[in-house]
Design a protein around this motif. Structure first.
Motif, PDB file in Angstrom:
ATOM      1  N   LEU A 116       0.841  -1.195   0.000  1.00 43.04           N
ATOM      2  CA  LEU A 116       0.000   0.000   0.000  1.00 43.04           C
ATOM      3  C   LEU A 116       0.879   1.249   0.000  1.00 43.04           C
ATOM      4  CD1 LEU A 116      -2.741  -1.027   2.595  1.00 43.04           C
ATOM      5  CD2 LEU A 116      -2.958  -0.938   0.099  1.00 43.04           C
ATOM      6  N   PRO A 117       0.334   2.392  -0.420  1.00 43.33           N
ATOM      7  CA  PRO A 117       1.144   3.617  -0.466  1.00 43.33           C
ATOM      8  C   PRO A 117       1.751   3.953   0.888  1.00 43.33           C
ATOM      9  CG  PRO A 117      -0.940   3.953  -1.607  1.00 43.33           C
ATOM     10  CD  PRO A 117      -1.041   2.618  -0.927  1.00 43.33           C
ATOM     11  N   ARG A 118       2.976   4.434   0.839  1.00 42.28           N
ATOM     12  CA  ARG A 118       3.703   4.845   2.043  1.00 42.28           C
ATOM     13  C   ARG A 118       3.785   6.368   2.062  1.00 42.28           C
ATOM     14  NH1 ARG A 118       9.854   3.045   3.921  1.00 42.28           N
ATOM     15  NH2 ARG A 118      10.308   4.915   5.148  1.00 42.28           N
ATOM     16  N   PHE A 119       3.309   6.971   3.153  1.00 41.74           N
ATOM     17  CA  PHE A 119       3.333   8.420   3.303  1.00 41.74           C
ATOM     18  C   PHE A 119       4.207   8.807   4.494  1.00 41.74           C
ATOM     19  CE2 PHE A 119      -0.855   7.510   1.375  1.00 41.74           C
ATOM     20  CZ  PHE A 119      -0.693   8.208   0.189  1.00 41.74           C
ATOM     21  N   GLY A 120       4.414  10.112   4.651  1.00 43.81           N
ATOM     22  CA  GLY A 120       5.259  10.581   5.733  1.00 43.81           C
ATOM     23  C   GLY A 120       6.720  10.434   5.367  1.00 43.81           C
ATOM     24  N   VAL A 121       7.510   9.850   6.262  1.00 42.69           N
ATOM     25  CA  VAL A 121       8.936   9.658   6.022  1.00 42.69           C
ATOM     26  C   VAL A 121       9.126   8.552   4.985  1.00 42.69           C
ATOM     27  CG1 VAL A 121      11.156   9.067   7.065  1.00 42.69           C
ATOM     28  CG2 VAL A 121       9.461  10.360   8.382  1.00 42.69           C
ATOM     29  N   VAL A 122       9.856   8.841   3.924  1.00 43.41           N
ATOM     30  CA  VAL A 122      10.123   7.839   2.895  1.00 43.41           C
ATOM     31  C   VAL A 122      11.537   7.292   3.058  1.00 43.41           C
ATOM     32  CG1 VAL A 122       8.522   8.873   1.242  1.00 43.41           C
ATOM     33  CG2 VAL A 122      10.937   9.548   1.226  1.00 43.41           C
ATOM     34  N   ASP A 123      11.803   6.208   2.383  1.00 45.51           N
ATOM     35  CA  ASP A 123      13.141   5.639   2.352  1.00 45.51           C
ATOM     36  C   ASP A 123      13.960   6.434   1.344  1.00 45.51           C
ATOM     37  OD1 ASP A 123      15.411   4.123   2.326  1.00 45.51           O
ATOM     38  OD2 ASP A 123      14.508   2.350   1.415  1.00 45.51           O
ATOM     39  N   VAL A 174       4.505   6.776   7.980  1.00 52.48           N
ATOM     40  CA  VAL A 174       5.748   6.538   8.712  1.00 52.48           C
ATOM     41  C   VAL A 174       6.185   7.842   9.365  1.00 52.48           C
ATOM     42  CG1 VAL A 174       8.130   5.742   8.576  1.00 52.48           C
ATOM     43  CG2 VAL A 174       6.398   4.780   7.028  1.00 52.48           C
ATOM     44  N   SER A 175       6.473   7.777  10.652  1.00 55.58           N
ATOM     45  CA  SER A 175       6.973   8.954  11.373  1.00 55.58           C
ATOM     46  C   SER A 175       8.181   8.551  12.200  1.00 55.58           C
ATOM     47  CB  SER A 175       5.883   9.543  12.273  1.00 55.58           C
ATOM     48  OG  SER A 175       5.468   8.594  13.246  1.00 55.58           O
ATOM     49  N   THR A 176       8.925   9.539  12.674  1.00 51.89           N
ATOM     50  CA  THR A 176      10.117   9.253  13.463  1.00 51.89           C
ATOM     51  C   THR A 176       9.836   9.411  14.955  1.00 51.89           C
ATOM     52  OG1 THR A 176      10.859  11.550  13.230  1.00 51.89           O
ATOM     53  CG2 THR A 176      11.706   9.942  11.639  1.00 51.89           C
ATOM     54  N   LEU A 202      -0.225  13.659  15.828  1.00 51.15           N
ATOM     55  CA  LEU A 202      -1.459  13.101  15.274  1.00 51.15           C
ATOM     56  C   LEU A 202      -2.013  13.920  14.114  1.00 51.15           C
ATOM     57  CD1 LEU A 202      -3.294  11.961  18.523  1.00 51.15           C
ATOM     58  CD2 LEU A 202      -2.247  10.518  16.778  1.00 51.15           C
ATOM     59  N   ALA A 203      -1.431  15.079  13.848  1.00 51.34           N
ATOM     60  CA  ALA A 203      -1.805  15.855  12.658  1.00 51.34           C
ATOM     61  C   ALA A 203      -0.800  15.517  11.564  1.00 51.34           C
ATOM     62  CB  ALA A 203      -1.797  17.344  12.955  1.00 51.34           C
ATOM     63  N   LEU A 204      -1.233  14.759  10.574  1.00 50.10           N
ATOM     64  CA  LEU A 204      -0.294  14.220   9.581  1.00 50.10           C
ATOM     65  C   LEU A 204      -0.156  15.151   8.387  1.00 50.10           C
ATOM     66  CD1 LEU A 204      -1.295  10.447   9.680  1.00 50.10           C
ATOM     67  CD2 LEU A 204       0.279  11.723  11.137  1.00 50.10           C
ATOM     68  N   ASN A 205       0.426  16.307   8.601  1.00 49.74           N
ATOM     69  CA  ASN A 205       0.575  17.255   7.509  1.00 49.74           C
ATOM     70  C   ASN A 205       1.872  17.079   6.725  1.00 49.74           C
ATOM     71  OD1 ASN A 205      -1.897  18.659   7.741  1.00 49.74           O
ATOM     72  ND2 ASN A 205      -1.134  19.696   9.564  1.00 49.74           N
ATOM     73  N   ASP A 206       2.496  15.896   6.875  1.00 48.94           N
ATOM     74  CA  ASP A 206       3.647  15.571   6.032  1.00 48.94           C
ATOM     75  C   ASP A 206       3.282  14.551   4.958  1.00 48.94           C
ATOM     76  OD1 ASP A 206       3.238  13.443   7.711  1.00 48.94           O
ATOM     77  OD2 ASP A 206       5.324  13.204   8.305  1.00 48.94           O
ATOM     78  N   VAL A 236      -4.521  17.503   6.894  1.00 48.73           N
ATOM     79  CA  VAL A 236      -4.921  16.141   7.252  1.00 48.73           C
ATOM     80  C   VAL A 236      -5.172  16.113   8.754  1.00 48.73           C
ATOM     81  CG1 VAL A 236      -4.309  13.706   7.234  1.00 48.73           C
ATOM     82  CG2 VAL A 236      -3.551  15.195   5.367  1.00 48.73           C
ATOM     83  N   VAL A 237      -6.422  15.953   9.145  1.00 48.54           N
ATOM     84  CA  VAL A 237      -6.839  16.054  10.540  1.00 48.54           C
ATOM     85  C   VAL A 237      -7.210  14.671  11.080  1.00 48.54           C
ATOM     86  CG1 VAL A 237      -8.527  17.077  12.118  1.00 48.54           C
ATOM     87  CG2 VAL A 237      -7.667  18.400  10.167  1.00 48.54           C
TER      88      VAL A 237
END
Length: 342
Positions: free
Chosen positions: A51-58, A203-205, A225-229, A241-242
């Motif tokens: 599935l699509p990966r959002f946030g921190v990428v490799d 993915v977050s750190t 919890l606010a995923l604006n990345d 993104v709320v």
């Protein structure tokens, strides 16, 4: 090495199910959003579990899929020295462009209703005497010519939409773009976010490496919890993104959320593991959660309004890895029984 041919062969097999996606099972493989013609670029996003990966990428930097883990600590040994080879740089560039282009395609999808205000014959310059329709048109023209064209166009006539030696040539190039390329792009944009919903992973750190709690044996960490990345900040206008709770444990998380929209929870870790991480220079971990991203019903009055999304968790379990490639699993936690800071 990225096997583009393999990605596209898989795409053909599953296109009817995934509405234009191609996917593989490997963590560093890609989902391909195939364009309606060769006039436009293909868009690639990284995946996690298909599935699509959002946030921190490799970023493919200083990572090894074959990194050896210490069997006692289950902590991977990252690769030291050296950077990315040309193939890794190529993949990293493809992923970064993919995030931008996906964001632009999403913007096109939700800006389509405003295209009725677009002047398709004449370029409009911003000034304080414009009507609302003209102002909308000027914004849309700037978005199309300054963002969509340079990023999504491949065909020379399409890429030249914002070019021209003089105002007359610029008008002709713009009209060529509108007449020949705009509608296919808008139709393509409707192929993403089917039914205004997308399931993927975020993915977050988690920053560690200091302030170890010797009494409780672990670290206090923060998770936003606010995923604006998920979407690049300046691509295609503002997107929000709320966190929208659905399950009881999600409502509990919301109650514990601070003014900074984060929760502070305890990550158990014995002293030996924490020391090994410190010696190896690992000062951050990677938290992965499955989410349901949904376009909200919040109305956009003008095209400059933010595009709003809600998200909730598809699973209560979150996975923690020691590397951004998500090759070295560290621990599984559950969102419904985290030790939260009061």
């Amino acid at each position: 090495m990225l096997k583009v041919r393999s990605v596209f062969s898989i795409f053909l097999m599953v296109a009817t199910v995934l509405h234009g996606f191609a996917q593989t099972a490997d963590a560093d493989e890609l989902i391909a959003f195939k364009p309606p013609s060769d006039n436009f670029v293909s868009i690639y996003l990284q995946t996690y579990k298909g599935l699509p990966r959002f946030g921190v990428v490799d970023s493919y930097k200083n990572q090894s899929a074959n990194a050896q883990a210490n069997p006692r600590s289950n902590v991977a040994r990252p690769v030291r020295g050296g950077g990315r080879n040309p193939e890794q740089l190529k993949k990293n560039n493809m992923v970064n462009k993919g995030k931008i282009n996906f964001s632009l395609l999403i913007s096109l999808k939700y800006l389509k209703p405003f295209m009725r205000d677009l002047d398709k014959d004449r370029l409009i310059i911003f000034n304080d005497r414009l009507t609302e329709q003209q102002s909308n048109s000027a914004y849309l023209q700037r978005f199309l010519l300054n963002q969509v064209v340079p990023n999504l166009c491949v065909d020379a006539a399409c890429k030249n939409a914002n070019g021209g030696k003089n105002e007359f040539e610029k008008q002709r190039n713009y009209k060529t773009f509108v007449d020949s390329y705009l509608e296919p792009l808008l139709e393509w944009s409707q192929d993403v976010f089917k039914n205004d919903v997308l399931i993927g992973y975020h993915v977050s750190t988690l920053n560690i490496g200091r302030n170890y709690d010797f009494d409780k044996k672990g670290y206090w960490v923060s998770h936003y919890l606010a995923l604006n990345d998920i979407f690049p900040f300046k691509q295609g206008g503002l997107k929000r993104v709320v966190f929208e709770p659905v399950k009881p444990y999600e409502n509990q998380l919301l109650k514990k959320m601070s003014l900074g929209k984060n929760i502070n929870f305890f990550l158990p870790m014995d002293e030996q593991t924490a020391e090994r991480l410190k010696k190896k220079g690992i000062n951050r971990l990677y938290l992965v959660k499955k989410i349901k991203l949904q376009h909200s019903d919040k109305r956009m009055d003008v095209p400059t309004d933010p595009i709003n999304f809600n998200y909730s968790h598809e699973k209560s379990d979150v996975e923690i890895y020691t590397d951004e490639a998500l090759a070295n699993h560290f621990r599984t936690l559950s969102l419904n029984n985290l030790i939260l800071k009061n």
